[in-house]
Design an enzyme around this catalytic site. Structure first.
Site, PDB file in Angstrom:
ATOM      1  N   PRO A 117      -5.004   0.618  18.755  1.00 10.95           N
ATOM      2  CG  PRO A 117      -7.057  -0.285  18.116  1.00 10.95           C
ATOM      3  CD  PRO A 117      -6.326   0.278  19.297  1.00 10.95           C
ATOM      4  CE  LYS A 173       4.089   3.217  13.537  1.00  4.93           C
ATOM      5  NZ  LYS A 173       3.836   2.523  12.280  1.00  4.93           N
ATOM      6  CG  HIS A 196      -2.124  -0.881   1.036  1.00  6.85           C
ATOM      7  ND1 HIS A 196      -3.421  -0.420   1.052  1.00  6.85           N
ATOM      8  CD2 HIS A 196      -2.208  -2.199   0.782  1.00  6.85           C
ATOM      9  CE1 HIS A 196      -4.252  -1.427   0.829  1.00  6.85           C
ATOM     10  NE2 HIS A 196      -3.544  -2.521   0.677  1.00  6.85           N
ATOM     11  CE1 TYR A 204      -1.493   4.071   9.018  1.00  2.25           C
ATOM     12  CE2 TYR A 204      -0.265   2.836   7.366  1.00  2.25           C
ATOM     13  CZ  TYR A 204      -1.412   3.031   8.117  1.00  2.25           C
ATOM     14  OH  TYR A 204      -2.482   2.181   7.961  1.00  2.25           O
TER      15      TYR A 204
HETATM   16  C1  DHB Z   1      -5.800  -2.620  10.472  1.00  2.84           C
HETATM   17  C2  DHB Z   1      -5.775  -2.329  11.829  1.00  2.84           C
HETATM   18  C3  DHB Z   1      -5.341  -1.111  12.253  1.00  2.84           C
HETATM   19  O1  DHB Z   1      -5.305  -0.816  13.563  1.00  2.84           O
HETATM   20  C4  DHB Z   1      -4.939  -0.141  11.363  1.00  2.84           C
HETATM   21  O2  DHB Z   1      -4.552   1.078  11.806  1.00  2.84           O
HETATM   22  C5  DHB Z   1      -4.950  -0.427  10.018  1.00  2.84           C
HETATM   23  C6  DHB Z   1      -5.387  -1.677   9.581  1.00  2.84           C
HETATM   24  C7  DHB Z   1      -6.281  -3.935  10.017  1.00  2.84           C
HETATM   25  O3  DHB Z   1      -6.594  -4.794  10.845  1.00  2.84           O
HETATM   26  O4  DHB Z   1      -6.407  -4.135   8.805  1.00  2.84           O
END
Ligand code: DHB
Length: 394
Positions: free
Chosen positions: A293, A297, A75, A385
């Site tokens: 989440p 990270k 990505h 990121y």
């Molecule tokens: C997913 C989970 C995340 O916390 C995030 O920031 C991006 C993607 C995922 O599970 O796809």
């Protein structure tokens, strides 16, 4: 009572423990890896899906059977949606890096297969009951194996890679809770559904109806989340209600609906243990820290810890040089706190708390606009990121 001698006893067969055993073996250092879960539980638990560039590189480099390049998807950006606008953050042009969508359980399937093929002593359904002697040169673990038989492992070093409820943490940090802690008054309602992707890239949306994240798994399975109360009962909503809720939070994108086959609520917590290392024991990954989440990270940070600890253990066990180990905690903490800040920042910029006022909402939009309308802002987000370069010297 059976007794096994090894150089490093690793508690936890998650990404951190498995990767560490792999790196140690490459340096000729043998280890034993223990996990209280079954192999199936480890390989099937749904976790986040985003790997930083550096994580992908190390998984490929260590020569595991990683399918990340064949099954994973690169990505090159994400979309930030707010105030009915869509803004793209382009990673390669800002940082020269990308991320990969490759779910954590796939990483675990690869790593377990690679470790077993290499003859790793890897024991599932095995609990650790006590950790002793971390202040001596020969620490040990006492536990119970899959058949209910007691065992001892005598090692030169013990690693707690056993997640947020770590049994090694008290021996290192003095107690299970000796750390910096923050709870958030919201959670994510996560779903897996059978549908084609609704968007080429991940969408992080701050909407008047609350936050949503539109993520993916592959051509036919999608992962999506929306902000909810931590006490939400996942069974209380119909599939139609879930889709309506998600759609109301991404007004710019028509979601492709399909059967929902898995639901879960993810709690939001930030935690950093105060002591990462004591004598001949250290913590890595979720045993040392938890991030909310947003920004995915968690596993990437575990890999960064392991890269450092691997160097420290090689110096200790191959060259009898304790100095890198003495620098492990301080060095690891620098990245841990950067990642803590990033996860907290993404969370605070995209979610509304029950106490949020209209002022807070308008200020958030100002913050998002400051990020997307400035190359410096977009670069800051993209650097964090896609992941800061791993530190390879201790
Ligand atoms: C997913 C989970 C995340 O916390 C995030 O920031 C991006 C993607 C995922 O599970 O796809």
């Amino acid at each position: 009572m059976t007794t096994t001698r090894t150089r490093v006893a690793i508690v936890g067969a998650g990404p951190a423990g498995l990767l560490l055993s792999h790196l140690l073996e490459q340096a000729g250092i043998d280890s034993v890896v223990l996990d209280s879960r079954t192999r199936d539980e480890i390989e099937q638990t749904i976790r986040a899906g985003i790997l930083e560039q550096g994580t992908v590189d190390i998984l490929a480099e260590v020569g595991t059977t990683s399918r990340v390049h064949t099954t994973g998807h690169r990505h090159d950006g994400i979309e930030l949606h707010f105030a009915d606008e869509a803004h793209r953050i382009d990673f390669p042009s800002l940082t020269g890096r990308s991320v990969w969508l490759y779910p954590q359980h796939e990483v675990l399937i690869d790593l377990i297969a690679a470790r077993l093929a290499a003859g790793q002593d890897l024991r599932f359904s095995t609990t650790v009951d006590s950790v002793e002697g971390v202040d001596t040169a020969s620490p040990s673990l006492q536990g119970t194996d899959a058949e209910g038989q007691p065992f001892t492992i005598e090692a030169e070093f013990i690693v707690g890679a056993d997640g947020s409820r770590s049994v090694v943490r008290p021996a290192v940090a003095g107690s299970a809770t000796n750390g910096f802690f923050r709870e958030y008054p919201f959670a994510w309602f996560g779903i897996l559904c059978e549908a084609p992707p609704s968007s080429d890239e991940l969408i992080y949306s701050n909407s008047a109806n609350g936050f949503a994240l539109i993520s993916q798994r592959n051509e036919t399975v999608q992962r999506m989340y929306f902000q909810c109360d931590p006490e939400t009962d996942t069974a209380a909503l119909s599939e139609e209600q879930i889709w309506d809720e998600l759609q109301s939070r991404v007004p710019n994108t028509e979601l492709k609906r399909g059967p929902i086959f898995q639901r879960d609520v993810l709690r939001f917590r930030s935690f950093v243990v105060k002591e990462l290392r004591k004598g001949r024991a250290a913590l890595v990954g979720d045993a040392a820290h938890t991030v909310p989440p947003t920004g995915a990270k968690g596993m990437n940070l575990a890999v960064a810890d392991v890269i450092l600890l691997n160097q420290a253990l090689q110096a200790l066990l191959l060259r009898n040089d304790e100095r890198p180990l003495d620098r492990y905690a301080e060095t690891a903490q620098k990245r841990i706190w950067k990642a803590q800040h990033f996860s907290w920042w993404m969370t605070s910029m995209l979610h509304l708390s029950p106490e949020s006022t209209e002022f807070d909402q308008m200020r958030q939009l100002g913050e998002l606009r400051s990020v997307v309308e400035s190359e410096a802002g977009r670069t800051y987000l993209a650097e964090a990121y896609t992941g800061w370069p791993f530190q390879t010297e201790l």
